[in-house]
Scaffold this motif. Structure first.
Motif, PDB file in Angstrom:
ATOM      1  N   VAL A 117       0.850  -1.190   0.000  1.00 21.42           N
ATOM      2  CA  VAL A 117       0.000   0.000   0.000  1.00 21.42           C
ATOM      3  C   VAL A 117       0.884   1.237   0.000  1.00 21.42           C
ATOM      4  O   VAL A 117       1.862   1.314   0.756  1.00 21.42           O
ATOM      5  N   MET A 118       0.538   2.200  -0.841  1.00 18.61           N
ATOM      6  CA  MET A 118       1.283   3.455  -0.888  1.00 18.61           C
ATOM      7  C   MET A 118       0.313   4.631  -0.960  1.00 18.61           C
ATOM      8  O   MET A 118      -0.793   4.500  -1.471  1.00 18.61           O
ATOM      9  N   TRP A 119       0.742   5.768  -0.429  1.00 21.69           N
ATOM     10  CA  TRP A 119      -0.038   7.006  -0.465  1.00 21.69           C
ATOM     11  C   TRP A 119       0.666   8.002  -1.375  1.00 21.69           C
ATOM     12  O   TRP A 119       1.882   8.157  -1.331  1.00 21.69           O
ATOM     13  N   MET A 120      -0.144   8.703  -2.194  1.00 22.37           N
ATOM     14  CA  MET A 120       0.377   9.744  -3.077  1.00 22.37           C
ATOM     15  C   MET A 120      -0.537  10.965  -3.010  1.00 22.37           C
ATOM     16  O   MET A 120      -1.716  10.842  -2.686  1.00 22.37           O
ATOM     17  N   ALA A 133       4.242   1.361   2.089  1.00 26.28           N
ATOM     18  CA  ALA A 133       4.082   0.477   3.266  1.00 26.28           C
ATOM     19  C   ALA A 133       4.067   1.366   4.516  1.00 26.28           C
ATOM     20  O   ALA A 133       3.270   2.294   4.590  1.00 26.28           O
ATOM     21  N   LYS A 134       4.945   1.113   5.466  1.00 25.05           N
ATOM     22  CA  LYS A 134       4.975   1.914   6.686  1.00 25.05           C
ATOM     23  C   LYS A 134       6.100   2.940   6.677  1.00 25.05           C
ATOM     24  O   LYS A 134       6.371   3.581   7.702  1.00 25.05           O
ATOM     25  N   ASN A 135       6.717   3.160   5.542  1.00 30.53           N
ATOM     26  CA  ASN A 135       7.838   4.092   5.424  1.00 30.53           C
ATOM     27  C   ASN A 135       7.389   5.384   4.759  1.00 30.53           C
ATOM     28  O   ASN A 135       6.591   5.369   3.823  1.00 30.53           O
ATOM     29  N   THR A 136       7.907   6.503   5.248  1.00 32.31           N
ATOM     30  CA  THR A 136       7.570   7.828   4.719  1.00 32.31           C
ATOM     31  C   THR A 136       8.646   8.267   3.740  1.00 32.31           C
ATOM     32  O   THR A 136       9.842   8.185   4.037  1.00 32.31           O
ATOM     33  N   TYR A 137       8.209   8.752   2.561  1.00 25.25           N
ATOM     34  CA  TYR A 137       9.137   9.167   1.526  1.00 25.25           C
ATOM     35  C   TYR A 137       8.999  10.643   1.192  1.00 25.25           C
ATOM     36  O   TYR A 137       9.525  11.096   0.179  1.00 25.25           O
ATOM     37  N   SER A 144       2.931  11.214   7.799  1.00 25.62           N
ATOM     38  CA  SER A 144       3.374   9.965   8.419  1.00 25.62           C
ATOM     39  C   SER A 144       2.301   8.906   8.203  1.00 25.62           C
ATOM     40  O   SER A 144       1.149   9.217   7.888  1.00 25.62           O
ATOM     41  N   LEU A 145       2.691   7.634   8.394  1.00 28.93           N
ATOM     42  CA  LEU A 145       1.787   6.506   8.205  1.00 28.93           C
ATOM     43  C   LEU A 145       1.530   5.840   9.540  1.00 28.93           C
ATOM     44  O   LEU A 145       2.478   5.449  10.239  1.00 28.93           O
ATOM     45  N   TYR A 146       0.256   5.751   9.929  1.00 28.10           N
ATOM     46  CA  TYR A 146      -0.143   5.072  11.159  1.00 28.10           C
ATOM     47  C   TYR A 146      -1.006   3.872  10.782  1.00 28.10           C
ATOM     48  O   TYR A 146      -2.127   4.041  10.309  1.00 28.10           O
ATOM     49  N   ASN A 152      -6.085  -1.021   8.352  1.00 26.49           N
ATOM     50  CA  ASN A 152      -6.271   0.393   8.022  1.00 26.49           C
ATOM     51  C   ASN A 152      -4.912   1.077   7.910  1.00 26.49           C
ATOM     52  O   ASN A 152      -4.207   1.252   8.903  1.00 26.49           O
ATOM     53  N   TRP A 153      -4.568   1.467   6.685  1.00 22.60           N
ATOM     54  CA  TRP A 153      -3.314   2.174   6.414  1.00 22.60           C
ATOM     55  C   TRP A 153      -3.623   3.674   6.415  1.00 22.60           C
ATOM     56  O   TRP A 153      -3.927   4.266   5.380  1.00 22.60           O
ATOM     57  N   ARG A 154      -3.533   4.307   7.576  1.00 20.17           N
ATOM     58  CA  ARG A 154      -3.970   5.696   7.761  1.00 20.17           C
ATOM     59  C   ARG A 154      -2.830   6.666   7.468  1.00 20.17           C
ATOM     60  O   ARG A 154      -1.727   6.526   7.994  1.00 20.17           O
TER      61      ARG A 154
END
Length: 332
Positions: A117-120, A133-137, A144-146, A152-154
């Motif tokens: 899972v990734m956030w953009m 995943a759980k790493n911030t880029y 941040s990722l909680y 739940n990937w918040r």
């Protein structure tokens, strides 16, 4: 009692007798089996003629009930619905966040298996990678990722700013990728500066010696607004001591604070700002003029006192005032 050497004939006689008895038993059993087989194969049914005379019966085909299989609608990772929202069809979720708070954007992924899972963040044609995943880029430390158990990937955005509004995409690296888009709206308090007549102003002109009164009105749906107080500044610094500040009791959603100058001087000119919790700011440019620029004062008063389109009578009066001021200057 038999003597030595006399038992052997008796033993042979006993063995021969037993052999004859066993042979007779096998013979009787075989004869019984043969007779039984003949009776079963030659016996005819009692109603044999009936069955031979009747035409063959056409029986209906046997109906086998259809098996109800459980149809699996998801063969891989999918987004779970939240609060009856249909997020599985690629729609956009809408989230409203108060300015200055922490935004928590949910992304519940079921059956993730070995996928990532990734956030953009999408800003027009530009896409910025925030987390994998759980790493911030992201170089912005506010992101941040909680992970909230079980799935739940918040994405957390602390100290939300006005420019944080827009589209955020939660993506699972399937083929093709599955994406959940969240549209973030920032709820900022509405802040306005009004003059004595209750009109919003950005530039205000006064004569020297005039009384000046400006009001700062803050409206917000944020329920904690009552615990905060708007702040006045002049040219980015503290308000002078001769400028009085009054805080008016408002409501849970409205605050009012006023400044008052009893007799304005040219030194009172400048930029006055009213800020609320360092997130919302409104400003007004205050101009205190001498008598030789009365036309500017009249022009400002006419603009601040009229919100609708002026009619011909108002324009005529205004032109008459300008003409009288111009004659007064010429006569000097």
């Amino acid at each position: 009692m038999l003597g030595p050497g006399t038992w052997e004939p008796w033993f042979l006689l006993l063995v021969a007798t037993l052999s004859i008895v066993i042979a007779n038993q096998h013979h009787q059993f075989d004869n019984h089996s043969v007779h039984l087989h003949e009776r079963t194969t030659t016996r005819k049914p009692r109603n044999e003629s009936y069955f031979q005379d009747e035409p063959s019966l056409k029986l209906p085909p046997i109906r086998i009930p259809h098996l109800r299989h459980h149809h699996v609608t998801h063969w891989g990772p999918y987004f779970e619905n939240v609060k009856n929202e249909d997020v599985s069809t690629g729609g956009v979720r809408h989230v409203a966040v108060h300015l200055g708070t922490t935004a928590m954007l949910d992304c519940r992924v079921a059956m993730l298996s070995d996928k990532t899972v990734m956030w953009m963040r999408r800003n027009g044609e530009r896409v910025s990678l925030l987390t994998v995943a759980k790493n911030t880029y992201s170089s912005d430390l506010r992101y941040s990722l909680y992970f909230q158990y079980p799935n739940n990937w918040r994405l957390a955005i602390s100290s939300v700013r006005r420019e944080d509004h827009g589209l955020y995409v939660c993506q699972v690296n399937t083929h093709p990728p599955r994406m959940l888009t969240t549209n973030v709206t920032i709820l900022a308090p509405e802040i306005r500066i009004l003059d004595e007549a209750g009109h919003e102003v950005k530039d205000r002109y006064y004569k020297t010696g005039s009384g000046v009164e400006l009001a700062c009105i803050v409206r917000s749906s944020w329920r904690t607004i009552g615990n905060l107080v708007p702040t006045w500044l002049k040219n980015g610094a503290k308000i002078p001591d001769h400028v009085k500040i009054y805080h008016v009791n408002g409501s849970a959603e409205k605050l009012i604070t006023r400044i008052y100058i009893e007799s304005a001087a040219k030194s009172d000119s400048g930029e006055y700002t009213c800020s609320f919790d360092q997130h919302s700011t409104s400003l007004v440019h205050l101009h205190v003029l001498n008598g030789e620029k009365q036309a500017a004062v009249h022009h400002d008063q006419w603009n601040s006192g009229r919100t609708e389109r002026p009619n011909r009578k108002t324009i005529t009066v205004f032109l008459a005032i300008l003409l009288s001021d111009l004659l007064a200057v010429i006569q000097k």
